[in-house]
Motif scaffolding. Sequence first.
Motif, PDB file in Angstrom:
ATOM      1  N   LEU A  57       2.340  11.373   7.432  1.00  0.00           N
ATOM      2  CA  LEU A  57       1.560  11.777   6.274  1.00  0.00           C
ATOM      3  C   LEU A  57       2.226  13.006   5.653  1.00  0.00           C
ATOM      4  O   LEU A  57       2.660  13.916   6.353  1.00  0.00           O
ATOM      5  N   LYS A  58       2.293  12.983   4.320  1.00  0.00           N
ATOM      6  CA  LYS A  58       2.933  14.102   3.628  1.00  0.00           C
ATOM      7  C   LYS A  58       2.141  15.392   3.826  1.00  0.00           C
ATOM      8  O   LYS A  58       0.917  15.371   3.870  1.00  0.00           O
ATOM      9  N   LYS A  59       2.860  16.473   3.907  1.00  0.00           N
ATOM     10  CA  LYS A  59       2.194  17.777   3.996  1.00  0.00           C
ATOM     11  C   LYS A  59       2.704  18.653   2.868  1.00  0.00           C
ATOM     12  O   LYS A  59       3.785  18.399   2.328  1.00  0.00           O
ATOM     13  N   ARG A  60       1.925  19.675   2.541  1.00  0.00           N
ATOM     14  CA  ARG A  60       2.406  20.628   1.544  1.00  0.00           C
ATOM     15  C   ARG A  60       1.977  22.021   1.961  1.00  0.00           C
ATOM     16  O   ARG A  60       1.120  22.190   2.828  1.00  0.00           O
ATOM     17  N   TYR A 104       0.851  -1.187   0.000  1.00  0.00           N
ATOM     18  CA  TYR A 104       0.000   0.000   0.000  1.00  0.00           C
ATOM     19  C   TYR A 104       0.893   1.245   0.000  1.00  0.00           C
ATOM     20  O   TYR A 104       1.800   1.357   0.823  1.00  0.00           O
ATOM     21  N   ASP A 136       4.034  10.545  -5.758  1.00  0.00           N
ATOM     22  CA  ASP A 136       3.020  11.402  -6.389  1.00  0.00           C
ATOM     23  C   ASP A 136       2.491  12.419  -5.383  1.00  0.00           C
ATOM     24  O   ASP A 136       1.925  12.053  -4.360  1.00  0.00           O
ATOM     25  N   LYS A 137       2.689  13.674  -5.706  1.00  0.00           N
ATOM     26  CA  LYS A 137       2.185  14.737  -4.819  1.00  0.00           C
ATOM     27  C   LYS A 137       0.673  14.720  -4.717  1.00  0.00           C
ATOM     28  O   LYS A 137       0.081  15.253  -3.781  1.00  0.00           O
ATOM     29  N   VAL A 181       0.827   1.467   7.075  1.00  0.00           N
ATOM     30  CA  VAL A 181       1.545   0.216   6.855  1.00  0.00           C
ATOM     31  C   VAL A 181       2.955   0.298   7.427  1.00  0.00           C
ATOM     32  O   VAL A 181       3.395  -0.533   8.192  1.00  0.00           O
ATOM     33  N   ALA A 182       3.665   1.319   6.999  1.00  0.00           N
ATOM     34  CA  ALA A 182       5.015   1.527   7.502  1.00  0.00           C
ATOM     35  C   ALA A 182       4.979   2.804   8.331  1.00  0.00           C
ATOM     36  O   ALA A 182       4.139   3.673   8.109  1.00  0.00           O
ATOM     37  N   GLY A 197      -1.572  -4.298   4.477  1.00  0.00           N
ATOM     38  CA  GLY A 197      -0.926  -3.356   3.552  1.00  0.00           C
ATOM     39  C   GLY A 197       0.306  -3.915   2.860  1.00  0.00           C
ATOM     40  O   GLY A 197       1.072  -3.172   2.254  1.00  0.00           O
ATOM     41  N   ASP A 234      -1.298  12.154  -4.304  1.00  0.00           N
ATOM     42  CA  ASP A 234      -1.835  11.133  -3.391  1.00  0.00           C
ATOM     43  C   ASP A 234      -0.976  11.164  -2.132  1.00  0.00           C
ATOM     44  O   ASP A 234       0.178  10.742  -2.143  1.00  0.00           O
ATOM     45  N   SER A 235      -1.568  11.659  -1.040  1.00  0.00           N
ATOM     46  CA  SER A 235      -0.781  11.832   0.189  1.00  0.00           C
ATOM     47  C   SER A 235      -0.402  10.500   0.825  1.00  0.00           C
ATOM     48  O   SER A 235       0.459  10.443   1.700  1.00  0.00           O
ATOM     49  N   CYS A 248       0.753   7.974  -1.007  1.00  0.00           N
ATOM     50  CA  CYS A 248       1.747   7.381  -1.909  1.00  0.00           C
ATOM     51  C   CYS A 248       3.132   7.756  -1.388  1.00  0.00           C
ATOM     52  O   CYS A 248       3.386   8.918  -1.098  1.00  0.00           O
ATOM     53  N   VAL A 249       4.021   6.748  -1.243  1.00  0.00           N
ATOM     54  CA  VAL A 249       5.289   7.005  -0.547  1.00  0.00           C
ATOM     55  C   VAL A 249       6.337   7.690  -1.424  1.00  0.00           C
ATOM     56  O   VAL A 249       6.351   7.510  -2.642  1.00  0.00           O
ATOM     57  N   ASP A 250       7.198   8.445  -0.761  1.00  0.00           N
ATOM     58  CA  ASP A 250       8.295   9.122  -1.460  1.00  0.00           C
ATOM     59  C   ASP A 250       9.537   8.240  -1.469  1.00  0.00           C
ATOM     60  O   ASP A 250      10.591   8.635  -0.981  1.00  0.00           O
ATOM     61  N   LEU A 251       9.425   7.040  -1.981  1.00  0.00           N
ATOM     62  CA  LEU A 251      10.582   6.151  -2.038  1.00  0.00           C
ATOM     63  C   LEU A 251      10.940   5.930  -3.497  1.00  0.00           C
ATOM     64  O   LEU A 251      10.054   5.866  -4.353  1.00  0.00           O
ATOM     65  N   PRO A 268       6.912  -5.014   3.954  1.00  0.00           N
ATOM     66  CA  PRO A 268       6.557  -3.750   3.304  1.00  0.00           C
ATOM     67  C   PRO A 268       7.674  -3.261   2.376  1.00  0.00           C
ATOM     68  O   PRO A 268       8.843  -3.246   2.777  1.00  0.00           O
ATOM     69  N   PHE A 269       7.323  -2.911   1.173  1.00  0.00           N
ATOM     70  CA  PHE A 269       8.226  -2.348   0.152  1.00  0.00           C
ATOM     71  C   PHE A 269       9.360  -3.306  -0.248  1.00  0.00           C
ATOM     72  O   PHE A 269      10.369  -2.881  -0.770  1.00  0.00           O
ATOM     73  N   MET A 324      -5.528   0.527  13.151  1.00  0.00           N
ATOM     74  CA  MET A 324      -4.450   0.639  12.169  1.00  0.00           C
ATOM     75  C   MET A 324      -4.609   1.921  11.355  1.00  0.00           C
ATOM     76  O   MET A 324      -5.704   2.237  10.909  1.00  0.00           O
ATOM     77  N   MET A 332       5.489   6.020   8.873  1.00  0.00           N
ATOM     78  CA  MET A 332       5.908   7.261   8.232  1.00  0.00           C
ATOM     79  C   MET A 332       4.822   8.323   8.372  1.00  0.00           C
ATOM     80  O   MET A 332       3.650   8.012   8.510  1.00  0.00           O
TER      81      MET A 332
END
Lengths: 496, 95
Positions: free
Chosen positions: B60-63, A204, A243-244, B55-56, A443, A246-247, A249-252, A468-469, B52, B58
């Motif tokens: 949540l992204k912010k802008r 996920y 992807d900016k 998953v990992a 996930g 989808d919050s 979506c991971v930045d990896l 994960p990942f 839950m 981390m």
Amino acid sequence: MTDLTKLTLAEARDALAAKKFTSTELTQAFIDAIDSANPHLNAYVLATPEHALAQAKESDARLAKGQARPLEGLPIGNKDLFCTKGIRTTACSRILDDFKPTYESTVGQNLWDAGAVMLGKLNNDEFAMGSSNETSAFGPVVNPWRRKRGGKADNTKLVPGGSSGGSSAAVSANLCLGATATDTGGSIRQPAALTGTVGIKPTYGRCSRWGIVAFASSLDQAGPIAKTVRDTAILLRHMASPDKKDSTCVDLPVPDYEAEIGRSVKGLRVGVPKEYRVDGMSAEVDALWQKGIAWLKAAGATIHDISLPHTKYALPAYYIVAPAECSSNLARYDGVRYGLRVPGKDLIDTYEATRAAGFGKEVKRRVLIGTYVLSAGYYDAYYLKAQKVRTLIKQDFDKAWSNVDVVLTPTTPSPAFGFGEKAGDPIAMYLEDIFTVTVNMAGLPGISVPAGLSGEGTPMGLQLIGKPFDEGTLFRTAQVIEDAAGRFPVPERWWA
Amino acid sequence: MQVDEATVRRIARLARIRITDEEAKALEGELSGILAWVEQLDEVNTDNVPPMTRVADMKLKKREDVVTDGEKADDIVANAPLTEDHFFVVPKVVE
């Protein structure tokens, strides 16, 4: 010329690079195959030959100039859950009517930017809710495989699995080199298992959900279905990206998954969970599982019994979480901003009439279950409880990862079934996802790889679940199974 | 959990889906069956278990809270069943 549609995606890529044929020739071969097969299989709900040929022409120009991108000129199918700019997108529901998005999904855009050619939109269960593709507003998809009963051919139409049944059928019938798909409870892996194809649901957050029609947002993930493990590795690399938009979506960075193909599994620790030995599991599924264990052992992996004690609660918890999230997501279909509108005497009457006419039976059932479990006074007892059970399911895996690197299970409890055989009882259909749904709840990434034939001569799959990942380990391990089991092309092209 | 017909109708109203008498009857059994089946979760002790959320581990992204998109009214109404000058048209809601 040999039948180009029989090539794998990797073979076609290499042949295009070697200028053995052009993308236009390859694309035309698929367009012709779709023309003759689709009236029988119903895998595509919309073929886009002109669009495909225009993309192929551009690819040929780039190939000629030595400017090929990684998927240059390779024709693929796109599940109708992915929004396509200017091209009808329906999620196979009447309620989206003639919806033509004004934007492209991130996953789709990544594929086209990598040079892929889109042949059309693939059938699926309505809003991805189903395990047989029988709930599509465009009618069911027919599995290219047929079964034998008592040694005799049986022409009963079999389901291709669901919800990505158009994707799995199109790949196994050679109507595309690979396909996009989505997986909320097993919708990539179960159809792959039922058609002798490979399908991976990544972790996920690995693929962006932007521009994919939402079903259950905390579970939905995109992934590919293709003919080989290598082909899915190639496709996933070019579907995934940060992807900016989808919050979640991971930045990896996305690794080169294809580099994992052929790497050794010597010393890899494979877990075999005892809780997956469920009541009513057929002897042949168990035998297949044992074969998978033996193959991995022979390749140098070590096998470890593990326990995932909350496994049995994954499916009931899923049937709270998924309907709850779908009832919220599907609230947007109100007949005002897009899609179908059935006029009523006032606004509420318009909503009610529109949604009554636009949603199919299974979608209504799930929206109502979701509305019930989220209604006043029930949130804690149902949704919150289910999300806590999810934590326990995830913790089972977290514990297992200290002893094993990957988990091996069957993908489905049984091979492909006939049309209507499980349509009467919703819970019987829900049980199709018993081995796949835990992966969504936690996930994690999971891949299904074909591993053998049932007594009825139809394919069955094994599932590998990863950390994960850690999709890379799944590709590496799945390739060992594919090498041992061989590939499973449809034996008889009865529709041709 | 046994769901009766009145509850089915109330839920359908909340979900804004019109159902026929026949559908209400069928849904009564189906929803009761599904809810009875998910009740097995009551066996699980979830005291002190957090729900839950990821998953990992981390954040949540912010802008930045700035406008990044817009000026596409044509696009927004492009698929609407009924519009008038960039407005969605709905039945009258205020008398």
